[in-house]
Structure formats: structure tokens, C-alpha cells
Scaffold this active site. Structure first.
Site, short mmCIF file in Angstrom:
data_model
loop_
_atom_site.label_atom_id
_atom_site.label_comp_id
_atom_site.label_asym_id
_atom_site.label_seq_id
_atom_site.Cartn_x
_atom_site.Cartn_y
_atom_site.Cartn_z
N ARG A 75 -0.56 -8.80 -7.45
CA ARG A 75 -1.97 -8.10 -7.68
C ARG A 75 -1.81 -6.80 -7.91
NH1 ARG A 75 -4.12 -8.24 -2.54
NH2 ARG A 75 -4.37 -6.05 -2.68
N GLU A 91 2.27 -5.54 9.03
CA GLU A 91 1.46 -6.59 8.62
C GLU A 91 1.69 -7.92 9.14
OE1 GLU A 91 0.62 -5.79 4.16
OE2 GLU A 91 2.07 -4.47 4.35
N ASN A 132 1.07 -4.78 -5.96
CA ASN A 132 1.29 -5.55 -4.81
C ASN A 132 2.23 -6.90 -5.03
OD1 ASN A 132 -0.73 -4.43 -2.36
ND2 ASN A 132 -1.74 -4.36 -4.32
N TYR A 183 -9.91 -7.26 6.22
CA TYR A 183 -9.61 -8.47 7.40
C TYR A 183 -10.43 -8.70 8.19
CZ TYR A 183 -5.17 -7.79 5.04
OH TYR A 183 -4.16 -7.46 3.84
N ASP A 191 -4.20 -3.08 -7.95
CA ASP A 191 -5.51 -2.52 -7.68
C ASP A 191 -5.83 -1.32 -8.21
OD1 ASP A 191 -5.34 -4.72 -5.51
OD2 ASP A 191 -4.52 -3.17 -4.10
N GLY A 219 -1.84 -10.77 0.14
CA GLY A 219 -2.30 -11.81 1.06
C GLY A 219 -2.53 -13.19 0.38
N GLU A 262 -2.08 0.53 -7.14
CA GLU A 262 -0.79 0.36 -6.83
C GLU A 262 -0.67 -1.23 -7.09
OE1 GLU A 262 -0.77 -1.21 -2.52
OE2 GLU A 262 -2.01 0.67 -2.44
N SER A 273 -1.79 -3.19 2.99
CA SER A 273 -3.03 -3.69 3.86
C SER A 273 -3.68 -2.40 4.45
CB SER A 273 -2.53 -4.67 4.87
OG SER A 273 -2.17 -5.66 4.58
#
Length: 317
Positions: free
Chosen positions: A264, A27, A281, A225, A266, A285, A279, A159
Site C-alpha cells: 500500500r 505493532e 507499506n 484503529y 500512502d 494491515g 510512504e 501504524s
């Protein structure tokens, strides 16, 4: 600002802050963008900031550079998995985000799923496959037991790197071979047919949820992205009660893995209306168009204010 926050703000203004970014993980490119944006935001807020790419600069240089505090912008292995956090603690340098245990558990998709299940948090059925631990017969059985369609995820990548979906044994075998290029352990997760959401966490608060929409089969690396067709909805059009439930669930998942400070979570919602945690994070990002800044903006924080709040939280943990 309260007097306590004001004193902490003054303290931080007197410190030399290093933004660690880049590194060697898969990443790296995302991290380079995040780190530059974070440094710009902190400089705009008046902090003394230096950008350090850990691919080229050893951590021991933090001492010679007289770094007082670190803002971690390293995504993936080496930066998000507890390794960097452990090194910084050994060196006595405070840093943003989760500690060693929270980082390590959140990064490991297999252990995270096991924790969610143990804590009775909703998450899709799953299985774990080792690199030298499968054959066509077992793949057929796994595919059947998980409903005939699965997501294949390397255990320790972010990612959406190395991820794929599979409906047949041949697709599953090929997806596993690809995933094993990133990790020796791979998570197979039953396919969730429904919309995907993400909830940013800042301290003990869940920020407004975001609903992601993509015409692709799932929210993969390209959708995140590269694609111009991905749509982000915040406010996300959930009812007040549904969003409240989603936020509470996200905070529980965040706390379950030991995550701290910011991050974060998800989540997907099945066609039957059931929430399914994907998951946590711990270093998501952080470009100015990333998901956490989008949610923070709706909450009332611009990018510079957001990175300042994250930095302030590193004092309180």
C-alpha cells in the site's frame, strides 16, 4: 483462471502454509488481528494453514513443522524490515510480499524519502534528526526551514506509532523525545495541508484509491484503529484523470523502493492540488475492515479471494 494460474493454485493447495503473525514489534496487536483474519480467509479458500506467533515459536520450527510457504502478517520491525525475509530466504522457504531489499528500504522512512527525491517523485520537504544531534537553536532553524509546522516520525515504525505534529520548538523537542523512544533516527516532514489517500497495490495493478477523513489533527493510531469517527471513501470521488494520476504515481513509488507482490502507498494532496508521497507499506494491515481489503472489495475481490491472490503472487516473484 488461466491454465498457469490453475496449476499454481493446485500447487498451493498441496502445500502447508504458515501465517506468521504477532511477534515483538510495537505493532503486535495489529499483527495478531491481521494474521487471524488472513488465516481465516485462506482456510475458507481451502488451504492447509497453520498460525504461528513468532513471539513464542522460533523460525527454526518452520522446518520441523514441514512448512512449504509463509504468508507474512508481521507488521513493523522484525517482520516488515527485511530481517524475516532474509531468514526465510536462507532457509529456502518462499514467502509473500517484498524481498529483503524492498522490505528494508520501504520500512525506513528516511531512506524512502531519499529515494523518492532521487527519482524525482513528489514528496514533502524533510530533514533527519539523530538522537544526539540537536539543540534548541537547531530545532528553531529546522522548524523555520520546514515552514513552521512539521510531522515527526520515527524512521522505522508503522501504524503512526511515535508520530506527532509540532508548531513550536517546545512541541518539537517533546515530539522528538517521544519518537527517540522508538528509533535513533527521526524524520521531520513539512506539514501537508490537505486530504490523505491510500492506494493498494496487487501485483502490477493499483486498486481503487481510498480517501481517509478524520476529525483528528492527522490520521494517527487512534484514527486508524480505535476511532469510530474516521470515514473511508472508496470510490474516493476524484476525477478519473486525477485517480489515474494517483495510481500511476503510487506504482512508481512502490517500484522505486523495490517493493514486490502487494502493499500500500500512502499519499497526501496539498491545498495547491499537488500530490505528496508519504510512504510505502509492504505488510499493511489485513483485518477484514483494513484499507487493502476495502479497496480490493471495490475492485471485485472478497477477502478470501484477496489473500489467495497474494499467495499466488508469492510463486511468481
Amino acid at each position: 483462471m488461466t491454465s498457469d494460474i490453475s496449476s499454481e493454485f493446485v500447487q498451493l493447495k498441496q502445500e502447508k502454509i504458515a501465517v506468521l503473525y504477532g511477534g515483538n514489534s510495537a505493532e503486535r496487536e495489529v499483527s495478531l488481528n491481521s494474521g487471524q483474519a488472513i488465516a481465516n480467509g485462506l482456510e475458507q479458500a481451502g488451504f492447509d494453514v497453520v498460525l504461528i506467533d513468532t513471539k513464542f515459536v522460533p523460525l527454526t520450527d518452520l522446518v520441523s513443522k514441514e512448512i512449504d510457504r509463509v504468508f507474512i502478517a508481521l507488521h513493523g520491525r522484525g517482520g516488515e524490515d527485511g530481517c524475516l525475509q532474509g531468514a526465510l530466504e536462507y532457509m529456502g522457504i518462499p514467502y509473500t510480499g517484498s524481498n529483503v531489499l524492498g522490505s528494508s528500504l520501504s520500512m525506513d522512512k528516511v531512506r524512502s524519502k531519499q529515494i523518492f527525491k532521487a527519482c524525482d517523485l513528489p514528496t514533502a520537504p524533510f530533514a533527519v534528526v539523530g538522537k544526539n544531534d540537536f539543540d534548541d537553536l537547531s530545532l528553531k532553524t529546522l522548524l523555520t526551514e520546514l515552514g513552521g509546522r512539521v510531522m515527526v516520525k520515527p524512521a522505522n515504525e508503522g501504524s503512526s506509532i511515535g508520530m506527532a505534529q509540532a508548531r513550536t520548538v517546545e512541541q518539537l523537542r517533546n515530539a522528538l523525545i517521544e519518537a527517540f523512544g522508538f528509533d535513533d533516527e527521526v524524520l521531520l516532514e513539512a506539514w501537508i495541508d490537505g486530504p490523505e489517500y491510500t492506494v493498494a497495490i496487487l501485483g502490477d495493478k493499483a486498486l481503487p484509491a481510498i480517501h481517509m477523513e478524520t476529525p483528528r489533527e492527522f490520521y494517527d493510531y487512534e484514527a486508524k484503529y480505535q476511532s469510530t469517527s474516521t470515514q473511508y471513501h472508496c470510490p474516493c470521488s476524484l476525477s478519473d484523470s486525477d485517480e489515474s494520476e494517483l495510481k500511476k504515481l503510487s506504482l512508481k513509488a512502490f517500484n522505486a523502493t523495490g517493493a514486490k507482490g502487494w502493499g500500500r502507498v500512502d499519499v497526501m494532496r496539498s491545498s495547491r492540488g499537488e500530490w505528496q508521497i508519504l510512504e510505502v507499506n509492504t505488510v499493511p494491515g489485513m483485518t477484514e475492515t483494513s484499507l487493502v481489503p476495502k479497496a480490493a472489495n471495490v475492485y471485485g475481490l472478497n477477502f478470501s479471494e484477496l489473500v489467495t491472490q497474494i499467495l499466488l503472487l508469492s510463486i511468481k516473484k
